[in-house]
Design a protein around this motif. Structure first.
Motif, PDB file in Angstrom:
ATOM      1  N   ALA A 144       4.137 -23.257 -23.642  1.00 55.91           N
ATOM      2  CA  ALA A 144       2.514 -23.672 -22.408  1.00 55.91           C
ATOM      3  C   ALA A 144       1.862 -22.999 -23.189  1.00 55.91           C
ATOM      4  CB  ALA A 144       3.280 -23.799 -21.478  1.00 55.91           C
ATOM      5  N   ASN A 145       0.669 -23.502 -22.473  1.00 56.11           N
ATOM      6  CA  ASN A 145      -0.629 -23.542 -22.249  1.00 56.11           C
ATOM      7  C   ASN A 145      -0.828 -22.873 -21.079  1.00 56.11           C
ATOM      8  OD1 ASN A 145      -1.320 -25.289 -22.715  1.00 56.11           O
ATOM      9  ND2 ASN A 145      -3.209 -25.361 -24.217  1.00 56.11           N
ATOM     10  N   ASP A 146      -2.825 -23.225 -21.033  1.00 60.69           N
ATOM     11  CA  ASP A 146      -3.108 -22.958 -18.786  1.00 60.69           C
ATOM     12  C   ASP A 146      -2.884 -24.176 -18.593  1.00 60.69           C
ATOM     13  OD1 ASP A 146      -4.786 -20.783 -17.798  1.00 60.69           O
ATOM     14  OD2 ASP A 146      -5.667 -23.124 -17.948  1.00 60.69           O
ATOM     15  N   PRO A 147      -3.648 -25.437 -19.384  1.00 61.15           N
ATOM     16  CA  PRO A 147      -3.451 -26.970 -18.580  1.00 61.15           C
ATOM     17  C   PRO A 147      -1.803 -27.312 -18.108  1.00 61.15           C
ATOM     18  CG  PRO A 147      -4.068 -27.190 -21.223  1.00 61.15           C
ATOM     19  CD  PRO A 147      -3.844 -25.443 -20.926  1.00 61.15           C
ATOM     20  N   ILE A 148      -0.671 -26.817 -19.590  1.00 62.78           N
ATOM     21  CA  ILE A 148       0.610 -26.837 -19.201  1.00 62.78           C
ATOM     22  C   ILE A 148       1.255 -26.502 -18.048  1.00 62.78           C
ATOM     23  CG2 ILE A 148       2.288 -27.130 -19.948  1.00 62.78           C
ATOM     24  CD1 ILE A 148       0.937 -28.229 -21.818  1.00 62.78           C
ATOM     25  N   VAL A 149       0.344 -25.308 -17.532  1.00 67.29           N
ATOM     26  CA  VAL A 149       0.665 -24.459 -16.589  1.00 67.29           C
ATOM     27  C   VAL A 149       0.237 -25.466 -15.169  1.00 67.29           C
ATOM     28  CG1 VAL A 149       0.584 -22.709 -15.351  1.00 67.29           C
ATOM     29  CG2 VAL A 149       1.590 -22.151 -17.755  1.00 67.29           C
ATOM     30  N   GLN A 150      -0.697 -25.182 -15.507  1.00 73.31           N
ATOM     31  CA  GLN A 150      -2.017 -26.544 -14.355  1.00 73.31           C
ATOM     32  C   GLN A 150      -0.635 -26.909 -13.635  1.00 73.31           C
ATOM     33  OE1 GLN A 150      -6.023 -26.744 -14.236  1.00 73.31           O
ATOM     34  NE2 GLN A 150      -6.916 -25.225 -16.136  1.00 73.31           N
ATOM     35  N   ALA A 151      -0.565 -28.227 -15.019  1.00 70.49           N
ATOM     36  CA  ALA A 151       0.142 -29.466 -14.429  1.00 70.49           C
ATOM     37  C   ALA A 151       1.924 -29.387 -13.492  1.00 70.49           C
ATOM     38  CB  ALA A 151       0.531 -30.406 -15.558  1.00 70.49           C
TER      39      ALA A 151
END
Length: 420
Positions: A144-151
Protein backbone atom coordinates in the motif's frame (compact mmCIF):
# COMPACT_ATOMS: atom_id res chain seq x y z
CA UNK A 1 25.18 10.34 20.86
CA UNK A 2 25.81 12.64 17.92
CA UNK A 3 29.12 14.42 17.50
CA UNK A 4 27.48 17.16 15.41
CA UNK A 5 27.64 20.81 16.36
CA UNK A 6 24.60 23.04 16.82
CA UNK A 7 24.04 22.53 20.55
CA UNK A 8 21.33 25.20 20.70
CA UNK A 9 18.96 23.11 18.60
CA UNK A 10 16.24 21.25 20.55
CA UNK A 11 17.35 17.73 19.53
CA UNK A 12 21.11 18.28 19.34
CA UNK A 13 23.03 15.31 20.72
CA UNK A 14 20.52 12.65 19.64
CA UNK A 15 21.42 10.18 16.89
CA UNK A 16 18.77 8.62 14.67
CA UNK A 17 19.39 5.61 12.42
CA UNK A 18 16.86 6.12 9.66
CA UNK A 19 15.94 3.00 7.69
CA UNK A 20 12.79 4.54 6.23
CA UNK A 21 12.02 5.04 2.54
CA UNK A 22 9.55 6.89 0.33
CA UNK A 23 7.70 9.68 2.22
CA UNK A 24 6.15 9.13 5.66
CA UNK A 25 9.31 7.99 7.43
CA UNK A 26 11.73 10.33 5.62
CA UNK A 27 9.57 13.41 6.22
CA UNK A 28 9.27 12.53 9.91
CA UNK A 29 13.03 12.15 10.30
CA UNK A 30 13.62 15.33 8.28
CA UNK A 31 11.52 17.24 10.83
CA UNK A 32 13.68 15.80 13.60
CA UNK A 33 16.86 16.58 11.67
CA UNK A 34 15.72 20.19 11.30
CA UNK A 35 15.51 20.31 15.09
CA UNK A 36 19.10 19.20 15.51
CA UNK A 37 19.05 15.40 15.55
CA UNK A 38 21.90 13.66 13.72
CA UNK A 39 19.92 11.64 11.18
CA UNK A 40 21.89 8.87 9.49
CA UNK A 41 20.03 7.55 6.47
CA UNK A 42 20.91 3.86 6.13
CA UNK A 43 20.25 2.89 2.50
CA UNK A 44 20.50 -0.36 0.59
CA UNK A 45 23.67 -0.22 -1.47
CA UNK A 46 22.41 -0.68 -5.02
CA UNK A 47 19.79 2.04 -5.51
CA UNK A 48 19.17 3.44 -2.04
CA UNK A 49 15.83 4.85 -0.94
CA UNK A 50 13.05 3.96 -3.40
CA UNK A 51 12.29 7.68 -3.74
CA UNK A 52 15.63 8.16 -5.52
CA UNK A 53 14.12 6.51 -8.61
CA UNK A 54 10.53 7.77 -8.41
CA UNK A 55 8.76 10.35 -10.53
CA UNK A 56 9.94 11.96 -13.74
CA UNK A 57 11.93 14.94 -12.50
CA UNK A 58 15.69 14.59 -11.96
CA UNK A 59 18.53 17.12 -11.82
CA UNK A 60 21.89 15.66 -12.87
CA UNK A 61 20.49 12.25 -11.90
CA UNK A 62 19.23 13.35 -8.46
CA UNK A 63 15.51 12.84 -7.81
CA UNK A 64 13.51 15.98 -7.07
CA UNK A 65 11.12 13.89 -4.97
CA UNK A 66 13.96 12.49 -2.85
CA UNK A 67 15.57 15.89 -2.37
CA UNK A 68 12.30 17.41 -1.15
CA UNK A 69 12.18 15.23 1.96
CA UNK A 70 15.72 14.29 3.00
CA UNK A 71 17.67 17.37 4.05
CA UNK A 72 19.61 17.38 7.32
CA UNK A 73 20.63 13.74 6.88
CA UNK A 74 23.79 11.85 6.03
CA UNK A 75 23.72 8.79 3.78
CA UNK A 76 25.32 5.43 4.56
CA UNK A 77 25.10 2.65 1.96
CA UNK A 78 24.96 -0.60 3.92
CA UNK A 79 23.95 -4.12 2.89
CA UNK A 80 21.72 -5.18 5.79
CA UNK A 81 21.07 -8.56 4.19
CA UNK A 82 24.69 -9.63 4.59
CA UNK A 83 25.98 -10.98 7.92
CA UNK A 84 28.63 -8.27 8.02
CA UNK A 85 26.10 -5.52 7.32
CA UNK A 86 23.83 -6.88 10.04
CA UNK A 87 26.73 -6.74 12.49
CA UNK A 88 27.66 -3.20 11.44
CA UNK A 89 24.12 -1.98 12.02
CA UNK A 90 23.86 -3.56 15.47
CA UNK A 91 27.21 -2.08 16.43
CA UNK A 92 25.85 1.34 15.48
CA UNK A 93 22.58 0.63 17.28
CA UNK A 94 24.44 0.11 20.56
CA UNK A 95 24.96 3.85 20.93
CA UNK A 96 22.11 5.26 18.82
CA UNK A 97 19.12 6.97 20.44
CA UNK A 98 16.41 6.27 17.87
CA UNK A 99 15.78 3.84 15.03
CA UNK A 100 13.09 4.57 12.45
CA UNK A 101 11.73 2.12 9.88
CA UNK A 102 8.68 1.95 7.63
CA UNK A 103 9.01 -1.41 5.91
CA UNK A 104 6.19 -3.93 5.80
CA UNK A 105 5.60 -5.38 9.27
CA UNK A 106 8.06 -8.16 10.10
CA UNK A 107 10.79 -7.08 7.67
CA UNK A 108 13.24 -5.76 10.29
CA UNK A 109 12.75 -8.87 12.41
CA UNK A 110 13.61 -11.09 9.45
CA UNK A 111 16.76 -9.03 8.96
CA UNK A 112 17.66 -9.57 12.61
CA UNK A 113 17.59 -5.84 13.44
CA UNK A 114 14.09 -5.52 14.94
CA UNK A 115 13.22 -3.97 18.27
CA UNK A 116 13.93 -7.03 20.41
CA UNK A 117 17.35 -7.59 18.81
CA UNK A 118 18.31 -3.95 19.37
CA UNK A 119 16.82 -3.72 22.85
CA UNK A 120 18.98 -6.66 23.93
CA UNK A 121 22.10 -4.55 23.33
CA UNK A 122 20.64 -1.07 23.95
CA UNK A 123 17.67 -1.01 26.37
CA UNK A 124 17.45 2.79 26.03
CA UNK A 125 16.63 2.65 22.32
CA UNK A 126 13.53 4.37 20.93
CA UNK A 127 12.37 2.18 18.04
CA UNK A 128 9.74 3.82 15.81
CA UNK A 129 7.81 2.10 13.04
CA UNK A 130 5.49 3.70 10.50
CA UNK A 131 3.45 1.43 8.25
CA UNK A 132 0.43 1.69 5.99
CA UNK A 133 -2.08 -0.14 8.18
CA UNK A 134 -0.33 -0.93 11.46
CA UNK A 135 1.94 -3.72 12.65
CA UNK A 136 -0.82 -6.33 13.05
CA UNK A 137 -4.30 -7.03 11.72
CA UNK A 138 -5.94 -8.28 8.52
CA UNK A 139 -4.45 -5.54 6.31
CA UNK A 140 -0.99 -5.35 7.88
CA UNK A 141 0.81 -7.23 5.08
CA UNK A 142 -0.98 -5.52 2.20
CA UNK A 143 1.18 -3.58 -0.27
CA UNK A 144 0.00 0.00 0.00
CA UNK A 145 0.87 3.66 -0.32
CA UNK A 146 -0.85 6.98 0.34
CA UNK A 147 -3.83 6.76 -2.08
CA UNK A 148 -4.56 3.17 -1.07
CA UNK A 149 -4.91 4.38 2.49
CA UNK A 150 -7.03 7.33 1.35
CA UNK A 151 -9.40 4.82 -0.21
CA UNK A 152 -9.63 2.61 2.90
CA UNK A 153 -10.00 5.52 5.35
CA UNK A 154 -12.91 7.12 3.50
CA UNK A 155 -10.99 10.25 2.52
CA UNK A 156 -11.31 9.55 -1.19
CA UNK A 157 -15.03 8.85 -0.99
CA UNK A 158 -15.78 12.22 0.65
CA UNK A 159 -13.67 14.20 -1.85
CA UNK A 160 -14.99 15.43 -5.20
CA UNK A 161 -18.02 17.05 -6.77
CA UNK A 162 -21.53 15.93 -5.70
CA UNK A 163 -22.27 14.05 -8.92
CA UNK A 164 -18.67 13.12 -9.63
CA UNK A 165 -16.33 10.27 -8.84
CA UNK A 166 -14.30 9.86 -5.65
CA UNK A 167 -11.11 11.91 -5.97
CA UNK A 168 -7.60 11.42 -4.59
CA UNK A 169 -6.47 14.33 -2.44
CA UNK A 170 -4.03 16.60 -4.23
CA UNK A 171 -1.44 16.23 -1.45
CA UNK A 172 -0.37 12.99 0.30
CA UNK A 173 -2.13 13.74 3.59
CA UNK A 174 -1.82 10.20 5.06
CA UNK A 175 1.95 10.26 4.55
CA UNK A 176 2.39 13.64 6.16
CA UNK A 177 -0.02 12.90 8.98
CA UNK A 178 1.94 9.76 9.85
CA UNK A 179 5.24 11.68 9.56
CA UNK A 180 4.09 14.34 12.01
CA UNK A 181 2.64 11.81 14.46
CA UNK A 182 5.81 9.72 14.34
CA UNK A 183 7.99 12.78 14.99
CA UNK A 184 5.75 13.78 17.90
CA UNK A 185 5.89 10.24 19.30
CA UNK A 186 9.68 10.10 19.08
CA UNK A 187 10.15 13.42 20.87
CA UNK A 188 7.71 12.34 23.60
CA UNK A 189 9.50 8.98 23.96
CA UNK A 190 12.84 10.78 24.29
CA UNK A 191 11.37 12.99 27.01
CA UNK A 192 10.00 9.89 28.76
CA UNK A 193 13.45 8.30 28.57
CA UNK A 194 15.06 11.40 30.06
CA UNK A 195 12.69 11.09 33.02
CA UNK A 196 12.71 7.32 33.47
CA UNK A 197 15.78 5.98 31.68
CA UNK A 198 13.59 3.55 29.72
CA UNK A 199 13.47 3.22 25.97
CA UNK A 200 10.44 1.84 24.17
CA UNK A 201 8.94 0.82 20.88
CA UNK A 202 6.30 2.98 19.23
CA UNK A 203 4.43 2.69 15.97
CA UNK A 204 1.99 4.69 13.91
CA UNK A 205 0.26 4.12 10.61
CA UNK A 206 -0.92 6.06 7.61
CA UNK A 207 -4.39 4.65 8.26
CA UNK A 208 -4.49 5.83 11.87
CA UNK A 209 -3.14 9.27 10.97
CA UNK A 210 -5.65 9.58 8.11
CA UNK A 211 -8.61 8.79 10.32
CA UNK A 212 -7.35 11.19 12.98
CA UNK A 213 -7.14 13.94 10.34
CA UNK A 214 -10.87 13.63 9.62
CA UNK A 215 -11.89 15.15 12.97
CA UNK A 216 -14.72 16.31 13.32
CA UNK A 217 -16.22 14.30 10.43
CA UNK A 218 -16.05 11.20 12.67
CA UNK A 219 -18.62 12.47 15.16
CA UNK A 220 -20.91 13.73 12.42
CA UNK A 221 -20.82 10.41 10.55
CA UNK A 222 -21.46 8.27 13.64
CA UNK A 223 -24.26 10.51 14.91
CA UNK A 224 -26.01 10.79 11.53
CA UNK A 225 -25.49 7.15 10.61
CA UNK A 226 -24.21 7.99 7.14
CA UNK A 227 -21.03 8.99 5.37
CA UNK A 228 -20.36 12.63 4.45
CA UNK A 229 -21.62 13.53 0.99
CA UNK A 230 -19.25 14.78 -1.68
CA UNK A 231 -19.72 18.54 -1.79
CA UNK A 232 -16.86 19.75 -3.96
CA UNK A 233 -15.36 22.70 -2.11
CA UNK A 234 -18.41 22.91 0.18
CA UNK A 235 -18.78 21.89 3.81
CA UNK A 236 -21.23 19.33 5.22
CA UNK A 237 -22.26 21.40 8.25
CA UNK A 238 -21.51 25.07 7.39
CA UNK A 239 -23.07 27.34 4.75
CA UNK A 240 -21.96 29.52 2.99
CA UNK A 241 -18.56 27.85 2.94
CA UNK A 242 -17.22 27.09 -0.54
CA UNK A 243 -15.64 28.38 -3.74
CA UNK A 244 -17.51 30.98 -5.74
CA UNK A 245 -16.75 32.30 -9.23
CA UNK A 246 -16.26 35.96 -10.09
CA UNK A 247 -17.18 37.63 -13.35
CA UNK A 248 -13.67 36.97 -14.67
CA UNK A 249 -14.08 33.22 -14.31
CA UNK A 250 -11.64 33.02 -11.41
CA UNK A 251 -12.53 31.44 -8.08
CA UNK A 252 -12.36 32.60 -4.49
CA UNK A 253 -13.34 30.92 -1.25
CA UNK A 254 -15.70 32.47 1.29
CA UNK A 255 -16.02 30.87 4.73
CA UNK A 256 -18.86 31.94 7.02
CA UNK A 257 -18.24 29.52 9.86
CA UNK A 258 -19.77 31.79 12.52
CA UNK A 259 -22.94 33.85 12.62
CA UNK A 260 -20.81 36.99 12.90
CA UNK A 261 -19.21 36.27 9.53
CA UNK A 262 -22.63 35.54 8.00
CA UNK A 263 -23.96 38.89 9.24
CA UNK A 264 -20.88 40.68 7.89
CA UNK A 265 -21.37 39.03 4.50
CA UNK A 266 -25.02 40.06 4.26
CA UNK A 267 -24.22 43.61 5.27
CA UNK A 268 -21.35 44.11 2.81
CA UNK A 269 -23.52 42.67 0.00
CA UNK A 270 -26.38 45.01 0.96
CA UNK A 271 -28.60 42.00 1.50
CA UNK A 272 -29.85 42.49 5.03
CA UNK A 273 -33.05 40.73 3.93
CA UNK A 274 -31.19 37.43 4.00
CA UNK A 275 -30.65 37.80 7.74
CA UNK A 276 -34.39 37.62 8.38
CA UNK A 277 -35.23 35.08 5.68
CA UNK A 278 -36.59 32.00 7.48
CA UNK A 279 -34.64 29.73 5.15
CA UNK A 280 -31.33 31.23 6.26
CA UNK A 281 -32.06 32.36 9.81
CA UNK A 282 -29.29 30.22 11.27
CA UNK A 283 -26.61 27.81 10.08
CA UNK A 284 -28.86 24.75 10.46
CA UNK A 285 -31.45 26.31 8.14
CA UNK A 286 -28.80 27.51 5.73
CA UNK A 287 -27.36 24.00 5.54
CA UNK A 288 -30.81 22.59 4.81
CA UNK A 289 -31.36 25.19 2.09
CA UNK A 290 -27.84 25.48 0.72
CA UNK A 291 -28.90 25.23 -2.93
CA UNK A 292 -31.26 28.21 -2.67
CA UNK A 293 -28.69 30.34 -0.84
CA UNK A 294 -25.87 29.38 -3.18
CA UNK A 295 -28.00 30.38 -6.18
CA UNK A 296 -28.48 33.84 -4.67
CA UNK A 297 -24.81 34.28 -3.84
CA UNK A 298 -23.62 32.95 -7.19
CA UNK A 299 -25.72 35.56 -8.99
CA UNK A 300 -24.26 38.36 -6.85
CA UNK A 301 -20.65 37.19 -7.14
CA UNK A 302 -20.94 36.87 -10.93
CA UNK A 303 -21.19 40.68 -11.18
CA UNK A 304 -17.56 41.46 -10.22
CA UNK A 305 -14.11 39.86 -10.61
CA UNK A 306 -12.93 37.45 -7.93
CA UNK A 307 -10.20 39.86 -6.80
CA UNK A 308 -12.86 42.52 -6.10
CA UNK A 309 -14.79 40.17 -3.85
CA UNK A 310 -11.70 39.04 -1.95
CA UNK A 311 -10.85 42.67 -1.19
CA UNK A 312 -14.41 43.63 -0.28
CA UNK A 313 -15.06 40.60 1.90
CA UNK A 314 -11.71 40.79 3.67
CA UNK A 315 -12.27 44.45 4.51
CA UNK A 316 -15.69 43.50 5.91
CA UNK A 317 -14.10 40.80 8.13
CA UNK A 318 -15.40 37.86 6.14
CA UNK A 319 -12.79 35.09 5.69
CA UNK A 320 -12.00 34.85 1.99
CA UNK A 321 -9.11 34.18 -0.36
CA UNK A 322 -8.40 33.83 -4.04
CA UNK A 323 -7.92 30.24 -5.19
CA UNK A 324 -4.38 30.33 -6.52
CA UNK A 325 -2.36 27.59 -8.16
CA UNK A 326 0.41 25.83 -6.25
CA UNK A 327 3.27 27.29 -8.28
CA UNK A 328 2.00 30.81 -7.63
CA UNK A 329 1.67 30.00 -3.94
CA UNK A 330 5.29 28.85 -3.73
CA UNK A 331 6.85 31.60 -5.83
CA UNK A 332 4.75 34.75 -5.55
CA UNK A 333 2.46 34.74 -2.51
CA UNK A 334 3.50 37.56 -0.18
CA UNK A 335 2.50 35.83 3.07
CA UNK A 336 4.25 32.60 2.13
CA UNK A 337 7.38 34.61 1.41
CA UNK A 338 6.99 36.51 4.70
CA UNK A 339 6.86 33.38 6.86
CA UNK A 340 9.88 31.89 5.09
CA UNK A 341 8.06 28.74 4.02
CA UNK A 342 10.39 28.10 1.07
CA UNK A 343 14.07 27.36 1.66
CA UNK A 344 16.86 27.76 -0.88
CA UNK A 345 19.64 25.18 -0.63
CA UNK A 346 22.70 24.20 -2.60
CA UNK A 347 23.10 20.52 -3.47
CA UNK A 348 26.55 19.10 -4.30
CA UNK A 349 25.29 17.63 -7.60
CA UNK A 350 21.89 19.16 -8.40
CA UNK A 351 22.96 22.70 -7.55
CA UNK A 352 20.45 25.30 -6.29
CA UNK A 353 17.17 23.78 -5.13
CA UNK A 354 14.19 24.65 -2.99
CA UNK A 355 12.71 22.85 0.00
CA UNK A 356 9.70 23.58 2.15
CA UNK A 357 10.76 24.84 5.56
CA UNK A 358 9.97 23.21 8.88
CA UNK A 359 6.68 24.90 9.89
CA UNK A 360 7.58 25.04 13.60
CA UNK A 361 9.28 28.30 14.59
CA UNK A 362 11.49 27.92 17.65
CA UNK A 363 12.18 31.50 18.69
CA UNK A 364 14.91 30.51 21.12
CA UNK A 365 16.50 27.73 19.09
CA UNK A 366 15.49 28.10 15.43
CA UNK A 367 15.87 25.14 13.12
CA UNK A 368 18.87 24.99 10.81
CA UNK A 369 19.74 23.41 7.49
CA UNK A 370 23.04 21.75 8.27
CA UNK A 371 23.07 19.29 5.37
CA UNK A 372 21.41 19.43 1.93
CA UNK A 373 19.74 16.17 0.84
CA UNK A 374 22.55 13.61 0.60
CA UNK A 375 23.88 11.90 -2.47
CA UNK A 376 23.55 8.13 -2.06
CA UNK A 377 26.44 6.92 0.13
CA UNK A 378 27.91 10.42 0.46
CA UNK A 379 28.78 9.97 4.14
CA UNK A 380 29.44 6.23 4.42
CA UNK A 381 33.02 6.40 5.67
CA UNK A 382 32.39 9.51 7.77
CA UNK A 383 29.50 7.87 9.61
CA UNK A 384 31.37 4.65 10.29
CA UNK A 385 34.33 6.57 11.69
CA UNK A 386 31.90 8.38 13.99
CA UNK A 387 30.78 5.02 15.36
CA UNK A 388 34.34 3.90 16.05
CA UNK A 389 35.14 1.87 12.95
CA UNK A 390 38.81 1.99 12.02
CA UNK A 391 39.97 2.85 8.50
CA UNK A 392 41.10 -0.74 8.10
CA UNK A 393 37.63 -1.99 8.99
CA UNK A 394 36.00 0.50 6.63
CA UNK A 395 38.31 -0.50 3.79
CA UNK A 396 37.51 -4.16 4.43
CA UNK A 397 33.75 -3.58 4.43
CA UNK A 398 34.05 -1.52 1.27
CA UNK A 399 36.12 -4.14 -0.55
CA UNK A 400 33.47 -6.76 0.31
CA UNK A 401 30.65 -4.55 -1.01
CA UNK A 402 28.99 -4.40 2.42
CA UNK A 403 29.52 -0.63 2.48
CA UNK A 404 29.69 1.62 -0.55
CA UNK A 405 30.61 5.25 -1.09
CA UNK A 406 28.97 7.76 -3.42
CA UNK A 407 29.40 8.95 -6.96
CA UNK A 408 30.89 12.11 -5.48
CA UNK A 409 34.00 10.01 -5.04
CA UNK A 410 34.28 10.12 -8.83
CA UNK A 411 36.32 13.18 -9.88
CA UNK A 412 34.18 13.57 -13.00
CA UNK A 413 31.09 14.17 -10.89
CA UNK A 414 32.99 16.75 -8.83
CA UNK A 415 33.93 18.52 -12.05
CA UNK A 416 30.33 18.40 -13.31
CA UNK A 417 29.04 19.84 -10.04
CA UNK A 418 31.59 22.66 -10.06
CA UNK A 419 30.91 23.53 -13.67
CA UNK A 420 27.14 23.55 -13.56
Amino acid sequence: MSKETGSRLPLSGYTILDLSVMTAGPVGTMLLGDMGADVIKVEEPARGDLARDLGNQFVHGESVQFMSQNRNKRSLRLDLKSPQGHDVFLRMAQTADVIVENFRPGTVDRLGIGYEAVRAINPRIIYASASAFGQTGPYAAWPANDPIVQAVAGLMDMTGEPEGLPVRLGAPLPDFGAAAMMALGITAALLHRERTGAGQRLDTSLLGASLFSTIPRDGEAIRSGKAPSRLGSGHPTMVPYRNYQGSDGKYFFAACFTEKFWRNLCQVLNRADLLTDARFIDNTRRTENREQLDAILEEIFATQPASHWVQVLSQADVPSAAVQDYHTALTADLQIKHIGAVLHLDHPVAGPLTNLANPINFHGSPTQVRHPPPVLGQHSAEVLRQFGFSQEEIDGLTSQGVVRGSRLDDAAVHDEAKGR
